[in-house]
Scaffold this active site. Structure first.
Site, PDB file in Angstrom:
ATOM      1  N   ASP A 174      16.963  23.567 -58.348  1.00 60.34           N
ATOM      2  CA  ASP A 174      16.991  24.631 -57.338  1.00 60.34           C
ATOM      3  C   ASP A 174      16.387  24.062 -56.051  1.00 60.34           C
ATOM      4  OD1 ASP A 174      16.921  27.022 -55.939  1.00 60.34           O
ATOM      5  OD2 ASP A 174      15.126  27.752 -56.963  1.00 60.34           O
TER       6      ASP A 174
ATOM      7  N   ASP B  39      17.887  33.441 -60.668  1.00 59.92           N
ATOM      8  CA  ASP B  39      16.819  32.468 -60.881  1.00 59.92           C
ATOM      9  C   ASP B  39      15.514  33.213 -61.177  1.00 59.92           C
ATOM     10  OD1 ASP B  39      15.700  29.975 -61.092  1.00 59.92           O
ATOM     11  OD2 ASP B  39      15.264  29.796 -58.944  1.00 59.92           O
TER      12      ASP B  39
ATOM     13  N   LYS C 145      16.879  28.862 -50.321  1.00 66.64           N
ATOM     14  CA  LYS C 145      17.340  28.489 -51.651  1.00 66.64           C
ATOM     15  C   LYS C 145      18.853  28.381 -51.763  1.00 66.64           C
ATOM     16  CE  LYS C 145      13.340  29.072 -53.971  1.00 66.64           C
ATOM     17  NZ  LYS C 145      12.793  28.109 -54.934  1.00 66.64           N
TER      18      LYS C 145
ATOM     19  N   ARG D 201      10.995  24.566 -48.144  1.00 63.16           N
ATOM     20  CA  ARG D 201       9.719  25.292 -48.206  1.00 63.16           C
ATOM     21  C   ARG D 201       9.287  25.892 -46.888  1.00 63.16           C
ATOM     22  NH1 ARG D 201       9.797  26.247 -53.466  1.00 63.16           N
ATOM     23  NH2 ARG D 201       9.608  24.367 -54.732  1.00 63.16           N
TER      24      ARG D 201
ATOM     25  N   HIS E 231       3.385  27.254 -62.561  1.00 63.79           N
ATOM     26  CA  HIS E 231       4.049  27.163 -61.253  1.00 63.79           C
ATOM     27  C   HIS E 231       3.693  28.371 -60.385  1.00 63.79           C
ATOM     28  CE1 HIS E 231       7.215  26.451 -58.272  1.00 63.79           C
ATOM     29  NE2 HIS E 231       7.692  27.657 -58.500  1.00 63.79           N
TER      30      HIS E 231
ATOM     31  N   GLU F 194       4.091  21.614 -55.436  1.00 64.49           N
ATOM     32  CA  GLU F 194       2.903  21.569 -56.292  1.00 64.49           C
ATOM     33  C   GLU F 194       2.319  20.160 -56.376  1.00 64.49           C
ATOM     34  OE1 GLU F 194       3.190  24.017 -60.142  1.00 64.49           O
ATOM     35  OE2 GLU F 194       5.250  23.798 -59.480  1.00 64.49           O
TER      36      GLU F 194
ATOM     37  N   GLU G  79      14.363  22.871 -63.264  1.00 64.31           N
ATOM     38  CA  GLU G  79      14.548  24.098 -64.030  1.00 64.31           C
ATOM     39  C   GLU G  79      15.526  23.874 -65.183  1.00 64.31           C
ATOM     40  OE1 GLU G  79      15.239  27.585 -61.720  1.00 64.31           O
ATOM     41  OE2 GLU G  79      14.069  26.870 -60.009  1.00 64.31           O
TER      42      GLU G  79
ATOM     43  N   GLN H 141      11.274  28.917 -46.488  1.00 64.21           N
ATOM     44  CA  GLN H 141      10.822  29.887 -47.500  1.00 64.21           C
ATOM     45  C   GLN H 141       9.551  30.611 -47.057  1.00 64.21           C
ATOM     46  OE1 GLN H 141      10.205  28.074 -51.344  1.00 64.21           O
ATOM     47  NE2 GLN H 141       9.739  29.996 -52.378  1.00 64.21           N
TER      48      GLN H 141
ATOM     49  N   GLU I 236      13.409  21.752 -57.430  1.00 64.44           N
ATOM     50  CA  GLU I 236      12.697  22.472 -58.492  1.00 64.44           C
ATOM     51  C   GLU I 236      13.344  22.121 -59.823  1.00 64.44           C
ATOM     52  OE1 GLU I 236      10.686  26.379 -56.460  1.00 64.44           O
ATOM     53  OE2 GLU I 236      12.643  26.691 -57.373  1.00 64.44           O
TER      54      GLU I 236
ATOM     55  N   THR J 131      22.430  24.461 -55.157  1.00 67.38           N
ATOM     56  CA  THR J 131      21.762  24.378 -56.463  1.00 67.38           C
ATOM     57  C   THR J 131      22.598  23.419 -57.304  1.00 67.38           C
ATOM     58  OG1 THR J 131      21.112  26.706 -56.270  1.00 67.38           O
ATOM     59  CG2 THR J 131      20.965  25.718 -58.466  1.00 67.38           C
TER      60      THR J 131
END
Ligand code: MN
Length: 439
Positions: free
Chosen positions: A245, A139, A265, A249, A146, A386, A213, A252, A211, A269
């Protein structure tokens, strides 16, 4: 690379493939792997057209393929794309695409149509599987918007690290937990250290996120020790899909230093079932991202004329949320963001070349993903981290609910499509997943 298979005037004798809003007109023809639902058949290689999936090997058995495209059709017996079409050279892939267009276009004769019709399965009668045996998954982190947003939350004084404009940043992800769209996602448990004065606790993740992607599959690999030049990079890319993904958080934030993402993560996925080929995407190429004045140019090994002029892709990406309450009330999913792949700082060719630049061998079926695709605008932010600025600005949903991060029962639905004047719209289908409570 644009040829007669991209002609916007091509129509199919399959009516649903001509609908203005279909993701799968005859100009697209993405690959997938499926079974007919409620049967014990082996998985099959398919091609999506309108509201149907075409069983490729069954078509071969009906003698629908000519000598040139035969090679791919017969290998579809291998039940996955990495052992069939992905490995073949681009000329064979192109011949196969031309032949598919012939047998599906309105110029096909009645005998051909009869044979094709026997091997068309309505999309709502199939179950999809991962399109390839994904040996390795990487990834990247290629949206500068971002990276800047996330960086400024985690490191306010130092949002964008000095390597960002030189290196397509990435990490090795986990292939075993990649799941097909529609698979339910169990909220992971992990270490949370919300209280800085107390030791971390092992609890269900509170700040669960998605996420948005784009993924790309390696077609032909490279030998260990032999880098791939930027000029050759795209010869090694088979096609693109949507990727979610999923990210915890809170986990993370606590675990990511010094070695990067890990358990935040790798619990899941999701990917969309359809792999849109590089050839289908040819009309939607755009120049690589225009770097700001003063930004360094890519180093030579990441730099080519073609990469600069046509290395980007204009793909609109949308994320929708449907909470359990919305689902129960039959309320439409709510649009959270709309971003575009053309806003990535690095091209997929640069990502692939960089990945192999130390001699790392890439293999057929490997999946790479771009990283969260965010744009400059607020409504083009490709994750909740975000969009809600780490939970400090909750999103108001039309039914009065609010979201900082994902709640149990929430479904995230991702879509992707390409539109350009003078060409037929093509789409990626959807990538979706519902959050289940922690076990
Ligand atoms: Mn990611």
């Amino acid at each position: 690379m644009i040829n007669e298979t991209h002609d916007p005037n091509l129509k199919s004798w399959i009516e649903s493939a001509n609908a203005a809003d279909t993701d799968f007109p005859i100009q697209n023809l993405p690959f997938c792997v499926f079974t007919r639902a409620c049967t014990y058949e082996n998985v099959r290689v398919g091609v999506a057209v309108g509201d149907f999936i075409l069983d490729v090997y069954a078509c071969y058995e009906c003698c629908l393929f000519d000598d040139e495209s035969f090679n791919i059709a017969v290998s579809a017996d291998n039940y996955c794309l990495d052992h069939s079409v992905m490995k073949k050279n681009k000329n064979l892939q192109a011949a196969f695409r031309r032949r598919l267009v012939e047998i599906l276009s309105e110029t096909a004769d009645e005998e051909t149509r009869k044979n094709v019709r026997r091997n068309l399965i309505p999309v709502d009668e199939v179950q999809f599987y991962l399109p390839a045996h994904i040996g390795d998954y990487t990834d990247f982190y290629c949206s500068i918007f971002h990276a800047t947003n996330v960086g400024s939350m985690f490191r306010p004084d130092n949002p964008l690290l000095p390597n960002y404009k030189y290196v397509p940043i990435g990490y090795h992800g986990r292939a075993s937990s990649i799941v097909i769209s529609g698979t339910e996602i169990v909220r992971p448990k992990g270490q949370n250290r919300a209280d800085e004065n107390a030791p971390p606790q092992y609890i269900p993740a509170k700040n669960l996120d998605y996420e948005m992607e784009v993924g790309f599959f390696v077609g032909n690999g490279n030998e260990l020790g032999e880098p791939v030049s930027i000029e050759d990079a795209e010869d090694h890319i088979f096609g693109l899909c949507l990727v979610n993904d999923w990210s915890a958080r809170d986990v993370q934030a606590w675990e990511y230093q010094p070695l990067g993402p890990f358990l935040a993560k790798n619990f899941a996925t999701s990917i969309s079932p359809f792999v849109v080929t590089m050839e289908a995407l040819a009309p939607f190429r755009v120049p690589a991202f225009e770097r700001a004045e003063g930004d360094p140019q890519p180093l030579d090994y990441l730099s080519s004329d073609a990469s600069e002029k046509t290395g980007g892709f204009d793909i609109t990406l949308e994320v929708y949320l449907q909470t359990e309450k919305m689902r129960d009330a039959n309320a439409e999913p709510f649009l959270l963001s709309r971003s575009n792949m053309k806003d990535l700082y690095w091209t997929i060719g640069q990502m692939l070349t960089h990945h192999a630049s130390n001699g790392c061998n890439l293999q057929t079926g490997d999946l790479m993903a771009t990283g969260t695709v965010s744009g400059n605008a607020k409504d083009a932010r490709g994750c909740l981290l975000e969009l809600t600025w780490r939970g400090t600005e909750p999103i108001q949903l039309p039914n009065g609910e609010t979201r900082r991060f994902l709640e149990d029962g929430d479904e995230v639905i991702m879509k992707g499509f390409c539109e350009r004047e003078g060409f037929r719209r093509i789409g990626f289908g959807t990538c979706r997943g519902v959050i289940l409570p922690a076990a």
